[in-house]
Write a protein that holds these residues in place. Sequence first.
Motif, PDB file in Angstrom:
ATOM      1  N   LEU A 163       0.017   8.376 -11.365  1.00 33.21           N
ATOM      2  CA  LEU A 163      -0.699   7.194 -11.010  1.00 33.21           C
ATOM      3  C   LEU A 163      -1.318   7.814  -9.485  1.00 33.21           C
ATOM      4  O   LEU A 163      -0.898   7.526  -8.397  1.00 33.21           O
ATOM      5  N   ILE A 164      -2.251   8.264  -9.716  1.00 36.30           N
ATOM      6  CA  ILE A 164      -3.074   8.798  -8.402  1.00 36.30           C
ATOM      7  C   ILE A 164      -3.793   7.913  -7.786  1.00 36.30           C
ATOM      8  O   ILE A 164      -4.865   7.275  -7.959  1.00 36.30           O
ATOM      9  N   ALA A 165      -3.439   7.814  -6.358  1.00 36.09           N
ATOM     10  CA  ALA A 165      -3.907   6.748  -5.505  1.00 36.09           C
ATOM     11  C   ALA A 165      -4.484   7.467  -4.275  1.00 36.09           C
ATOM     12  O   ALA A 165      -4.046   8.434  -3.579  1.00 36.09           O
TER      13      ALA A 165
ATOM     14  N   VAL B 223       0.793  -1.170   0.068  1.00 40.06           N
ATOM     15  CA  VAL B 223      -0.078   0.066   0.065  1.00 40.06           C
ATOM     16  C   VAL B 223       0.836   1.100   0.064  1.00 40.06           C
ATOM     17  O   VAL B 223       0.481   1.978  -0.930  1.00 40.06           O
ATOM     18  N   ASN B 224       2.083   1.365   0.802  1.00 41.87           N
ATOM     19  CA  ASN B 224       2.792   2.417   0.855  1.00 41.87           C
ATOM     20  C   ASN B 224       3.289   2.790  -0.477  1.00 41.87           C
ATOM     21  O   ASN B 224       3.718   3.701  -1.120  1.00 41.87           O
ATOM     22  N   PHE B 225       3.954   1.620  -1.148  1.00 44.70           N
ATOM     23  CA  PHE B 225       4.530   1.708  -2.388  1.00 44.70           C
ATOM     24  C   PHE B 225       3.727   2.528  -3.541  1.00 44.70           C
ATOM     25  O   PHE B 225       3.920   3.161  -4.354  1.00 44.70           O
ATOM     26  N   LEU B 226       2.179   1.610  -3.686  1.00 41.51           N
ATOM     27  CA  LEU B 226       1.450   2.015  -4.762  1.00 41.51           C
ATOM     28  C   LEU B 226       1.137   3.752  -4.470  1.00 41.51           C
ATOM     29  O   LEU B 226       0.875   4.337  -5.029  1.00 41.51           O
ATOM     30  N   MET B 227       0.710   4.055  -2.995  1.00 41.71           N
ATOM     31  CA  MET B 227       0.446   5.315  -2.652  1.00 41.71           C
ATOM     32  C   MET B 227       1.567   6.284  -2.914  1.00 41.71           C
ATOM     33  O   MET B 227       1.101   7.750  -3.030  1.00 41.71           O
ATOM     34  N   MET B 228       2.858   6.005  -3.240  1.00 43.25           N
ATOM     35  CA  MET B 228       3.952   7.077  -3.285  1.00 43.25           C
ATOM     36  C   MET B 228       4.282   7.119  -4.706  1.00 43.25           C
ATOM     37  O   MET B 228       5.035   7.899  -5.011  1.00 43.25           O
ATOM     38  N   MET B 229       3.775   6.206  -5.589  1.00 46.93           N
ATOM     39  CA  MET B 229       4.211   6.104  -7.167  1.00 46.93           C
ATOM     40  C   MET B 229       3.902   7.421  -7.876  1.00 46.93           C
ATOM     41  O   MET B 229       4.731   7.846  -8.470  1.00 46.93           O
TER      42      MET B 229
ATOM     43  N   GLU C 114      -5.602   5.876 -10.130  1.00 48.44           N
ATOM     44  CA  GLU C 114      -6.077   6.193 -11.302  1.00 48.44           C
ATOM     45  C   GLU C 114      -4.613   6.308 -12.406  1.00 48.44           C
ATOM     46  O   GLU C 114      -3.789   7.173 -11.847  1.00 48.44           O
ATOM     47  N   TYR C 115      -4.593   5.820 -13.360  1.00 46.28           N
ATOM     48  CA  TYR C 115      -3.754   6.085 -14.538  1.00 46.28           C
ATOM     49  C   TYR C 115      -3.954   6.982 -15.474  1.00 46.28           C
ATOM     50  O   TYR C 115      -5.183   6.909 -15.872  1.00 46.28           O
TER      51      TYR C 115
ATOM     52  N   VAL D 112      -8.736   1.908 -11.100  1.00 45.24           N
ATOM     53  CA  VAL D 112      -9.144   0.814 -10.523  1.00 45.24           C
ATOM     54  C   VAL D 112      -9.292   0.744  -9.070  1.00 45.24           C
ATOM     55  O   VAL D 112      -8.804   1.697  -8.220  1.00 45.24           O
ATOM     56  N   ARG D 113     -10.000  -0.062  -8.458  1.00 43.63           N
ATOM     57  CA  ARG D 113     -10.070  -0.343  -7.000  1.00 43.63           C
ATOM     58  C   ARG D 113      -9.248  -1.479  -6.633  1.00 43.63           C
ATOM     59  O   ARG D 113      -9.679  -2.544  -7.081  1.00 43.63           O
ATOM     60  N   ILE D 114      -8.315  -1.271  -5.678  1.00 47.19           N
ATOM     61  CA  ILE D 114      -7.486  -2.255  -5.057  1.00 47.19           C
ATOM     62  C   ILE D 114      -7.779  -2.633  -3.989  1.00 47.19           C
ATOM     63  O   ILE D 114      -7.755  -1.770  -2.958  1.00 47.19           O
TER      64      ILE D 114
END
Length: 195
Positions: free
Chosen positions: A117-119, A92-98, A130-131, A174-176
């Motif tokens: 890559l807006i999370a 989750v941290n990795f995806l949130m910081m992308m 969102e990509y 997408v919803r993860i």
Amino acid sequence: MKGTIVGTWIKTLRDLYGNDVVDESLKSVGWEPDRVITPLEDIDDDEVRRIFAKVSEKTGKNVNEIWREVGRQNIKTFSEWFPSYFAGRRLVNFLMMMDEVHLQLTKMIKGATPPRLIAKPVAKDAIEMEYVSKRKMYDYFLGLIEGSSKFFKEEISVEEVERGEKDGFSRLKVRIKFKNPVFEYKKNVWGLVPR
């Protein structure tokens, strides 16, 4: 596209499909198989698409499937090239910081145009991501998410929420959903915060 990302794709294609397939695909666009791609080099998007199309032709796999496989595998390549982005993190941290990482790249590398890559958290156990890009690389994006899940050994489910184009940009939301809660509500703090 910048040489940094194209170099990782070429390495990943070699890992997945072998040197013979990739060498022929590179030659099809006039590249030497041993071409050295520098990180700041500008590479024409169309040449990259033609390389992937040739790999598709040589392997008999759909080009979208190849992009997805490259996305899955590229996480391993990125973790080798940029270990500080991975060390001590949870998925989750990795995806949130992308998105922040991509915004920093656009400041550091003149002419770089990585996707947004807006999370954002939407539940204790879910985020929406969102990509947003002009390149419409939906399968690569989905492959990156799948590869990240495998890399961090965290089970997730991914559901497409929205896909389309707006203002000249391709968008995929997408919803993860994570197997366990990754956020919690805290008093005196607005919204969800990482656990």
